[in-house]
Structure formats: structure tokens, C-alpha cells
Design a protein around this motif. Structure first.
Motif, PDB file in Angstrom:
ATOM      1  N   TYR A   1       0.914   0.419  -6.592  1.00 13.80           N
ATOM      2  CA  TYR A   1      -0.463   0.168  -5.845  1.00 13.80           C
ATOM      3  C   TYR A   1      -0.396   0.516  -4.776  1.00 13.80           C
ATOM      4  CZ  TYR A   1      -1.164  -2.913  -9.839  1.00 13.80           C
ATOM      5  OH  TYR A   1      -1.482  -3.557 -11.162  1.00 13.80           O
ATOM      6  N   SER A   2       0.700   1.523  -4.191  1.00 13.87           N
ATOM      7  CA  SER A   2       0.896   1.729  -2.701  1.00 13.87           C
ATOM      8  C   SER A   2      -0.173   2.567  -2.142  1.00 13.87           C
ATOM      9  CB  SER A   2       2.382   2.469  -2.590  1.00 13.87           C
ATOM     10  OG  SER A   2       2.469   3.411  -3.166  1.00 13.87           O
ATOM     11  N   ASN A   3      -0.615   3.382  -2.945  1.00 21.89           N
ATOM     12  CA  ASN A   3      -1.818   4.593  -2.637  1.00 21.89           C
ATOM     13  C   ASN A   3      -3.147   3.969  -3.232  1.00 21.89           C
ATOM     14  OD1 ASN A   3       0.010   6.106  -1.338  1.00 21.89           O
ATOM     15  ND2 ASN A   3       0.771   6.954  -3.241  1.00 21.89           N
ATOM     16  N   GLU A   4      -3.237   2.369  -3.492  1.00 24.37           N
ATOM     17  CA  GLU A   4      -4.544   2.239  -4.196  1.00 24.37           C
ATOM     18  C   GLU A   4      -5.675   2.026  -3.059  1.00 24.37           C
ATOM     19  OE1 GLU A   4      -5.882  -1.231  -7.512  1.00 24.37           O
ATOM     20  OE2 GLU A   4      -4.509  -1.758  -5.588  1.00 24.37           O
ATOM     21  N   ARG A   5      -6.742   2.473  -3.601  1.00 18.68           N
ATOM     22  CA  ARG A   5      -8.085   2.253  -2.628  1.00 18.68           C
ATOM     23  C   ARG A   5      -8.929   1.200  -3.489  1.00 18.68           C
ATOM     24  NH1 ARG A   5     -10.510   7.559  -0.639  1.00 18.68           N
ATOM     25  NH2 ARG A   5     -11.637   6.083   0.647  1.00 18.68           N
ATOM     26  N   ARG A   6      -9.421   0.420  -2.692  1.00 16.71           N
ATOM     27  CA  ARG A   6     -10.492  -0.541  -3.448  1.00 16.71           C
ATOM     28  C   ARG A   6     -11.880  -0.620  -2.679  1.00 16.71           C
ATOM     29  NH1 ARG A   6     -11.431  -5.260  -0.781  1.00 16.71           N
ATOM     30  NH2 ARG A   6      -9.993  -6.225   0.928  1.00 16.71           N
TER      31      ARG A   6
END
Length: 255
Positions: free
Chosen positions: A59-64
């Protein structure tokens, strides 16, 4: 940490022919995993290793998205993030409204609705400025709302019947966050209703003996609702726009 890769000339699973194992700097080893050739090549060039026997998402590069209202159907935003589009469902209910400059409040039944807001982010803030509001009606069939859900005209005034756009006059609105948009529909109901854009409803309610002697057709309807103690919107009153929900949503992305 390093990876130990084993390639067999007779793999157990030809789709995942490479056996991989993580070995940490302290000598401890992870469980072996089965890997595709493509995932190993991607990992050696840029991407993460795809494993068949483990599910450890990174999830380190996740965008929400921002937190959304509970009744959200869809949330989208422009490529540069200069505006957002929030589509919500408003359940069938009665709402108190006022008519023109009258002080009296009238309880009127509303259909189930689709409320769509175009939002512009306020710089360095969670706030959003409302730049457009659109309202359509839908049937209260208790079925799943999807892209093929039929849209119907909002039956009452203050909304353009073709575009569904709400007439706000010179009023502007800002909400504290996207999630706070959940309460925005009350801004619409507390604004005075008039006869702008007229009505679009399949219901005979006019009193021919008094029609034209009051202030307008919608006022006739308000009186009809009060006189007959109607507290539930009949979906048979709705008129179709020949549009579906997909017609007012942005393009869907598939991952």
C-alpha cells in the motif's frame, strides 16, 4: 534482503514456473512462493513480484479518494484534479419547503433521487466549492442502482427538466469536505420554491375552478397535497428522460 529463485525444467505449475524465497539479512527465510516469468521480469525492471501463493499487497504507493458521504454512488475527478464529481442517492421521503416569500412551511413528498454535485477543491484545504448541482428522479424499486438505472425528470420546479441542473440564482456554496456534501440536499429544500422550470409530473391534480386564481401550478399542487393528506410520492407520477445513470457519469476505469 535478497531473493532466491529456482527455475525447474519440469515445473509443477507451468503458469508459475519459478520458485522464489525471500532471505532476510539476519538469515531468516520466508515461505517459498510460485512466480510467473512476467512478474520476475517486471520486478527486475520496475514492478513488484506477483506471487501465486501469497497475498501481501503493498500500500506504500496507494492513492485514495477523500472520505465520501454514506449515500455515495460514484466519485470521479478530472485528470488534473481541478474538479470532482460526486453522485449520491437521496431516499424517497417528505421534505418541508417554502413557496416564494410565504412564511408557511409545506410538507411535500419527494421521489427517490440522484443528486450529482460538481466540486472544485479549495487550495490547501479539505473544503470544496459547489460549482454545479443536478437532480434526477429514479424509481423506488429497491433494486440495485447501476449504470442501467433509468433516470426520470425531477417533478417539481427549480430544476431544469432537460439538464437536471438546479437553478441557484446568484447563490454560491462551500462545504467543509467531500463527506460533508451528504447534508447538502437540505440547501436545496430550504431554498424557496417558485414556478421556474415548471413541473413535469404525470398526475392530474388541477382544480379547474381555481386554476389561475392562485399563484401558479406548483402552488395548486401544494394545496392538492395538503387537501388530500398525501404523504407518499407515487412513482407512477414520474416521467422518463430516456437517459440512464451511465449518461451522467464519467468514463469508468477497469483495473
Amino acid at each position: 534482503m535478497k531473493w532466491l529463485l529456482e527455475i525447474s525444467d519440469n515445473p509443477v505449475n507451468t503458469d508459475y514456473p519459478i520458485i522464489g524465497q525471500k532471505i532476510y539479512d539476519n538469515g531468516t527465510k520466508n515461505q517459498t512462493v510460485m512466480l510467473t516469468i512476467e512478474s520476475v521480469v517486471n520486478a527486475l525492471t520496475s514492478g513488484p513480484v506477483e506471487s501465486a501463493s501469497t497475498d501481501n499487497p503493498n500500500y506504500s504507493n496507494e492513492r485514495r479518494t477523500p472520505l465520501l458521504p454514506r449515500n455515495t454512488l460514484s466519485f470521479s475527478y478530472s485528470e488534473k484534479g481541478t474538479y470532482e464529481r460526486l453522485t449520491m442517492v437521496i431516499d424517497k421521503s417528505t421534505w418541508f419547503i417554502c413557496y416564494r416569500t410565504e412564511e408557511e412551511l409545506y410538507e411535500i413528498p419527494f421521489p427517490k433521487m440522484i443528486l450529482q454535485l460538481a466540486l472544485r477543491p479549495v487550495q490547501n484545504s479539505m473544503k470544496r466549492r459547489i460549482i454545479e448541482t443536478n437532480i434526477f428522479a429514479i424509481m423506488d424499486s429497491h433494486s440495485v442502482i447501476d449504470e442501467n438505472t433509468e433516470l426520470y425528470y425531477f417533478p417539481y420546479p427549480n430544476v431544469s427538466k432537460e439538464s437536471g441542473k438546479v437553478c441557484w440564482g446568484a447563490n454560491t456554496f462551500t462545504v467543509d469536505s467531500v463527506a460533508a456534501s451528504e447534508r447538502f440536499f437540505t440547501q436545496f429544500t430550504v431554498a424557496p420554491f417558485n414556478e421556474d422550470y415548471g413541473m413535469m409530473i404525470d398526475h392530474q391534480f388541477e382544480d379547474k375552478t381555481t386554476l389561475g386564481k392562485r399563484n401558479g401550478l406548483f402552488k395548486e399542487f401544494i394545496q392538492h397535497i395538503a387537501d388530500n393528506k398525501i404523504n407518499h410520492f407515487d412513482d407512477n407520477w414520474l416521467l422518463p428522460t430516456n437517459k440512464k445513470l451511465s449518461d451522467i457519469l464519467g468514463e469508468q476505469l477497469f483495473y
